[in-house]
Write a protein that holds these residues in place. Sequence first.
Motif, mmCIF file in Angstrom:
data_model
loop_
_atom_site.group_PDB
_atom_site.id
_atom_site.type_symbol
_atom_site.label_atom_id
_atom_site.label_comp_id
_atom_site.label_asym_id
_atom_site.label_seq_id
_atom_site.Cartn_x
_atom_site.Cartn_y
_atom_site.Cartn_z
ATOM 1 N N ASP A 86 -4.056 -6.080 -10.188
ATOM 2 C CA ASP A 86 -3.468 -6.982 -11.170
ATOM 3 C C ASP A 86 -2.275 -6.274 -11.815
ATOM 4 O O ASP A 86 -2.447 -5.335 -12.599
ATOM 5 N N PHE A 87 -1.069 -6.702 -11.483
ATOM 6 C CA PHE A 87 0.130 -6.060 -12.011
ATOM 7 C C PHE A 87 0.349 -6.394 -13.484
ATOM 8 O O PHE A 87 1.126 -5.723 -14.161
ATOM 9 N N ARG A 88 -0.329 -7.402 -13.994
ATOM 10 C CA ARG A 88 -0.190 -7.735 -15.410
ATOM 11 C C ARG A 88 -0.951 -6.737 -16.279
ATOM 12 O O ARG A 88 -0.494 -6.393 -17.378
ATOM 13 N N THR A 89 -2.094 -6.288 -15.813
ATOM 14 C CA THR A 89 -2.893 -5.319 -16.574
ATOM 15 C C THR A 89 -2.773 -3.908 -16.009
ATOM 16 O O THR A 89 -3.283 -2.959 -16.584
ATOM 17 N N GLU A 90 -2.099 -3.801 -14.844
ATOM 18 C CA GLU A 90 -1.907 -2.530 -14.145
ATOM 19 C C GLU A 90 -3.243 -1.838 -13.855
ATOM 20 O O GLU A 90 -3.446 -0.664 -14.164
ATOM 21 N N GLU A 91 -4.138 -2.599 -13.234
ATOM 22 C CA GLU A 91 -5.417 -2.018 -12.846
ATOM 23 C C GLU A 91 -5.953 -2.697 -11.587
ATOM 24 O O GLU A 91 -5.621 -3.848 -11.283
ATOM 25 N N TYR A 92 -6.770 -1.935 -10.841
ATOM 26 C CA TYR A 92 -7.438 -2.484 -9.665
ATOM 27 C C TYR A 92 -8.569 -3.406 -10.106
ATOM 28 O O TYR A 92 -9.361 -3.059 -10.987
ATOM 29 N N VAL A 93 -8.642 -4.552 -9.477
ATOM 30 C CA VAL A 93 -9.719 -5.502 -9.724
ATOM 31 C C VAL A 93 -10.866 -5.248 -8.747
ATOM 32 O O VAL A 93 -12.037 -5.385 -9.092
ATOM 33 N N TYR A 94 -10.508 -4.856 -7.529
ATOM 34 C CA TYR A 94 -11.501 -4.561 -6.498
ATOM 35 C C TYR A 94 -10.863 -3.597 -5.499
ATOM 36 O O TYR A 94 -9.657 -3.663 -5.242
ATOM 37 N N THR A 95 -11.671 -2.695 -4.946
ATOM 38 C CA THR A 95 -11.134 -1.729 -3.999
ATOM 39 C C THR A 95 -12.040 -1.577 -2.776
ATOM 40 O O THR A 95 -13.253 -1.798 -2.854
ATOM 41 N N ALA A 96 -11.420 -1.212 -1.663
ATOM 42 C CA ALA A 96 -12.137 -0.889 -0.427
ATOM 43 C C ALA A 96 -11.433 0.326 0.164
ATOM 44 O O ALA A 96 -10.691 0.233 1.145
ATOM 45 N N PHE A 97 -11.658 1.477 -0.471
ATOM 46 C CA PHE A 97 -10.900 2.679 -0.154
ATOM 47 C C PHE A 97 -11.566 3.542 0.922
ATOM 48 O O PHE A 97 -12.737 3.354 1.271
ATOM 49 N N LEU A 98 -10.794 4.507 1.410
ATOM 50 C CA LEU A 98 -11.299 5.537 2.323
ATOM 51 C C LEU A 98 -11.880 6.668 1.484
ATOM 52 O O LEU A 98 -11.246 7.130 0.528
ATOM 53 N N HIS A 99 -13.074 7.139 1.884
ATOM 54 C CA HIS A 99 -13.738 8.190 1.104
ATOM 55 C C HIS A 99 -13.884 9.480 1.915
ATOM 56 O O HIS A 99 -13.376 9.592 3.027
ATOM 57 N N GLU A 100 -14.568 10.448 1.352
ATOM 58 C CA GLU A 100 -14.578 11.820 1.843
ATOM 59 C C GLU A 100 -14.957 11.944 3.314
ATOM 60 O O GLU A 100 -14.473 12.845 4.013
ATOM 61 N N GLU A 101 -15.821 11.060 3.828
ATOM 62 C CA GLU A 101 -16.233 11.174 5.226
ATOM 63 C C GLU A 101 -15.058 11.011 6.196
ATOM 64 O O GLU A 101 -15.130 11.438 7.343
ATOM 65 N N THR A 102 -13.974 10.406 5.715
ATOM 66 C CA THR A 102 -12.790 10.240 6.558
ATOM 67 C C THR A 102 -12.146 11.583 6.894
ATOM 68 O O THR A 102 -11.486 11.712 7.929
ATOM 69 N N ARG A 103 -12.347 12.591 6.063
ATOM 70 C CA ARG A 103 -11.727 13.901 6.301
ATOM 71 C C ARG A 103 -12.129 14.476 7.662
ATOM 72 O O ARG A 103 -11.284 14.949 8.429
#
Length: 282
Positions: A86-103
Amino acid sequence: MGKFDRVLLASDFDNTLVYTQGALDAGLTELPPLPARSREALEYFTQNGGFFSVSTGRALPAFARYAAELPINAPCIIANGAGLYDFRTEEYVYTAFLHEETRAHVAVLLERFPQLPFEIYHTDRRIHAMHPNRFIINHEHLTRAKTVTIESFDEVDFPLVKLLFEDERDALDEVADYIRAQSWGGEYELIYSGDHLLEMTARGATKGGMVLRLAEKLGVARKDVYCFGDHSNDISMAEVSAVRFAPANAIEEMKALPEMHIVSHCADGAVADVIEALDKTY
């Protein structure tokens, strides 16, 4: 109350809203503005109750400066579905990120392709690059998002938004095939967002999936979700759209989807054609 209340329109950015390829081909340092016809139509759509969101392959630092210039009134999908921001509040509303196992998986990948060129997108506005080549340099020129070169992936901290491999298409095909052949390959989405751009995000992080999540958050029914895009990474959006739309400059794979409605070239304000169609529907 407006005629477009509880209607969601999600549009890709590059070569859908703005003809960035034309700017790149011409060697321009600035992207062209949103066509006046598009701006007028989008303002009409939002003023009459519609939700307008951009769904882009760009990560936060590569899109933030443009978001402020667009008539957006809903959270946006960034990094091909890795985040809802949300660019109005400058925060993530939901995420699906890459985590440590990707290393560990990247270590296997680099053992097979020691000089693999790729960008590493962090959850803040940092972008690292390994083995930068002309495609990474060109991409940096296009997005105007500065990358910092690192020597080892061990320097990277998690979580990450996405990895972006950049090379000739046959080299990227080899990378994609190798990843899919691994026991852990199914943990990732691999999608081309350009001829020389292969995106790797967490499994389930797609534009289409995130559009549906956004619709649910906004209280929009599936029958009132409309998507607009031009490239391979927009196909998942087309698959969830009540009506499928693509600009005349879209790749053939996109145009060939069943029941696809082809509108004008994005440089001519193609999104206005989409809104004109919705205006007749509602």
